[in-house]
Design a protein around this motif. Structure first.
Motif, mmCIF file in Angstrom:
data_model
loop_
_atom_site.group_PDB
_atom_site.id
_atom_site.type_symbol
_atom_site.label_atom_id
_atom_site.label_comp_id
_atom_site.label_asym_id
_atom_site.label_seq_id
_atom_site.Cartn_x
_atom_site.Cartn_y
_atom_site.Cartn_z
ATOM 1 N N UNK A 1 0.834 -1.206 0.000
ATOM 2 C CA UNK A 1 0.000 0.000 0.000
ATOM 3 C C UNK A 1 0.868 1.255 0.000
ATOM 4 N N UNK A 2 0.415 2.256 -0.703
ATOM 5 C CA UNK A 2 1.125 3.541 -0.738
ATOM 6 C C UNK A 2 0.096 4.630 -1.073
ATOM 7 N N UNK A 3 -0.343 5.416 -0.090
ATOM 8 C CA UNK A 3 0.191 5.525 1.272
ATOM 9 C C UNK A 3 -0.120 4.295 2.110
ATOM 10 N N UNK A 4 0.630 4.196 3.223
ATOM 11 C CA UNK A 4 0.597 3.020 4.070
ATOM 12 C C UNK A 4 0.200 3.430 5.488
ATOM 13 N N UNK A 5 -0.917 2.876 5.965
ATOM 14 C CA UNK A 5 -1.382 3.147 7.323
ATOM 15 C C UNK A 5 -0.771 2.088 8.240
ATOM 16 N N UNK A 6 0.038 2.524 9.212
ATOM 17 C CA UNK A 6 0.757 1.573 10.051
ATOM 18 C C UNK A 6 0.559 1.885 11.533
ATOM 19 N N UNK A 7 0.856 0.887 12.327
ATOM 20 C CA UNK A 7 0.886 1.033 13.785
ATOM 21 C C UNK A 7 2.252 0.582 14.283
ATOM 22 N N UNK B 1 12.094 14.951 13.734
ATOM 23 C CA UNK B 1 11.676 13.546 13.787
ATOM 24 C C UNK B 1 11.538 12.952 12.386
ATOM 25 N N UNK B 2 10.724 13.569 11.535
ATOM 26 C CA UNK B 2 10.501 13.039 10.180
ATOM 27 C C UNK B 2 11.766 13.119 9.337
ATOM 28 N N UNK B 3 12.539 14.186 9.511
ATOM 29 C CA UNK B 3 13.762 14.352 8.717
ATOM 30 C C UNK B 3 14.773 13.257 9.048
ATOM 31 N N UNK B 4 14.912 12.942 10.337
ATOM 32 C CA UNK B 4 15.851 11.891 10.736
ATOM 33 C C UNK B 4 15.354 10.527 10.273
ATOM 34 N N UNK C 1 1.025 11.801 11.409
ATOM 35 C CA UNK C 1 0.652 11.157 12.664
ATOM 36 C C UNK C 1 -0.865 11.037 12.741
ATOM 37 N N UNK C 2 -1.355 9.839 13.057
ATOM 38 C CA UNK C 2 -2.792 9.576 13.081
ATOM 39 C C UNK C 2 -3.348 9.375 14.489
ATOM 40 N N UNK C 3 -2.483 9.273 15.480
ATOM 41 C CA UNK C 3 -2.934 9.090 16.857
ATOM 42 C C UNK C 3 -1.982 9.816 17.793
ATOM 43 N N UNK C 4 -2.409 9.985 19.023
ATOM 44 C CA UNK C 4 -1.553 10.650 19.998
ATOM 45 C C UNK C 4 -0.352 9.773 20.328
ATOM 46 N N UNK D 1 -0.019 5.480 15.654
ATOM 47 C CA UNK D 1 -0.413 5.134 14.290
ATOM 48 C C UNK D 1 0.041 6.249 13.363
ATOM 49 N N UNK D 2 0.431 5.873 12.147
ATOM 50 C CA UNK D 2 0.969 6.836 11.192
ATOM 51 C C UNK D 2 0.511 6.480 9.788
ATOM 52 N N UNK D 3 0.520 7.472 8.927
ATOM 53 C CA UNK D 3 0.370 7.240 7.497
ATOM 54 C C UNK D 3 1.696 7.595 6.846
ATOM 55 N N UNK D 4 2.260 6.629 6.126
ATOM 56 C CA UNK D 4 3.534 6.821 5.454
ATOM 57 C C UNK D 4 3.325 6.810 3.946
ATOM 58 N N UNK D 5 4.065 7.655 3.262
ATOM 59 C CA UNK D 5 4.039 7.663 1.793
ATOM 60 C C UNK D 5 5.432 8.001 1.293
ATOM 61 N N UNK D 6 5.676 7.715 0.024
ATOM 62 C CA UNK D 6 6.989 7.972 -0.561
ATOM 63 C C UNK D 6 7.334 6.879 -1.541
ATOM 64 N N UNK D 7 8.625 6.688 -1.775
ATOM 65 C CA UNK D 7 9.039 5.658 -2.734
ATOM 66 C C UNK D 7 8.766 4.270 -2.153
#
Length: 253
Positions: free
Chosen positions: A127-133, A163-166, A192-195, A214-220
């Motif tokens: 999946x892209x974007x990818x919803x992860x925990x 955080x995201x840059x690292x 970021x999708x949750x606290x 929980x997060x949503x990730x996207x990219x290559x």
């Protein structure tokens, strides 16, 4: 590749593990790798890029909740059967781990004898974007040298810009370390999708800070697959940064 492992204590009694049980789990994972040459390479050398070394595997916290807590002993009491997830980029590592599991030989965690009762290779998710925990805390940090020559570690909160840059730089280095393509598409974005829940862990007398969320990730695609197989952030081989797609964690928890 992500592998769900379930093991049961040989005598069927409760499993008692210290509050900070990452080191015993890590030790068991290394011990279960029967490819001696690759195991030595993984433990002592690893893959490298830009002066950093990477083991390119990670593992989750134990999925079951403790039955109760032994506060005076700083320990959790788990049921006789526990499960956790191991993820790796390397097929030799996964093949050796699976071969050992299929032998049905007992192994030790924190002085207790267990035997695997179930393994499941989880389906690949593209999946892209990818919803992860995050199934183990995501640890993002930098080390700076102070005026007195001492080094200081700074841990970052997910809402800080660093955080995201690292995370992105870390994932790119892992890809370069494994595949050697410095001209790769290193696009990466997170939402970021949750606290974020802070987790402070002691690992071999070092204090580490990470976050569950929980997060949503996207990219290559290459960056996202590296995140799934090698973990997000640092200290992955110590039990940090394993993420799982939403479609899979809901079936396991």
């Amino acid at each position: 590749m992500q592998i769900l492992l379930s093991a049961e204590k040989v005598d069927r009694s409760d499993i008692v593990l210290p509050f900070h049980y990452q080191a015993p789990l890590q030790g068991a994972i290394y011990h279960l790798n029967q490819n001696a040459a690759f195991g030595t390479f993984l433990h002592d050398i690893g893959y490298s890029a830009e002066g950093r070394k990477y083991r390119l595997f990670c593992f989750s916290r134990i999925l079951e909740k403790p039955k109760h807590i032994l506060r005076q002993k700083h320990a959790f009491v788990f049921p006789s059967k526990i499960s956790w997830i191991v993820a790796t980029v390397d097929n030799p590592f996964a093949d050796s781990l699976l071969q050992t599991i299929f032998t049905d030989d007992p192994f030790m965690i924190a002085g207790q004898q267990l035997r695997f009762c179930r393994i499941q290779i989880l389906p690949e998710c593209k999946d892209n974007p990818l919803h992860v925990r995050a199934m183990s805390p995501i640890c993002v940090y930098s080390t700076i040298e102070m005026a007195n020559g001492k080094k200081r570690t700074i841990f970052y909160h997910p809402k800080e810009e660093e955080f995201a840059a690292i995370l992105q730089r870390n994932l790119k280095r892992k890809c370069i370390a494994r595949f050697g393509n410095e001209e790769m598409d290193d696009s990466f974005h997170m939402r970021i999708l949750s606290r974020p829940g802070e987790v402070v862990t002691e690992y071999k007398q070092f204090v580490l800070k990470g976050y569950l969320m929980e997060m949503e990730l996207s990219g290559s695609d290459q960056m996202l697959q590296m995140a799934l197989c090698a973990g997000l952030g640092g200290k992955n081989a110590q039990g940090f940064g394993l993420i799982m797609p939403k479609s899979q964690w809901k079936e396991l928890i």
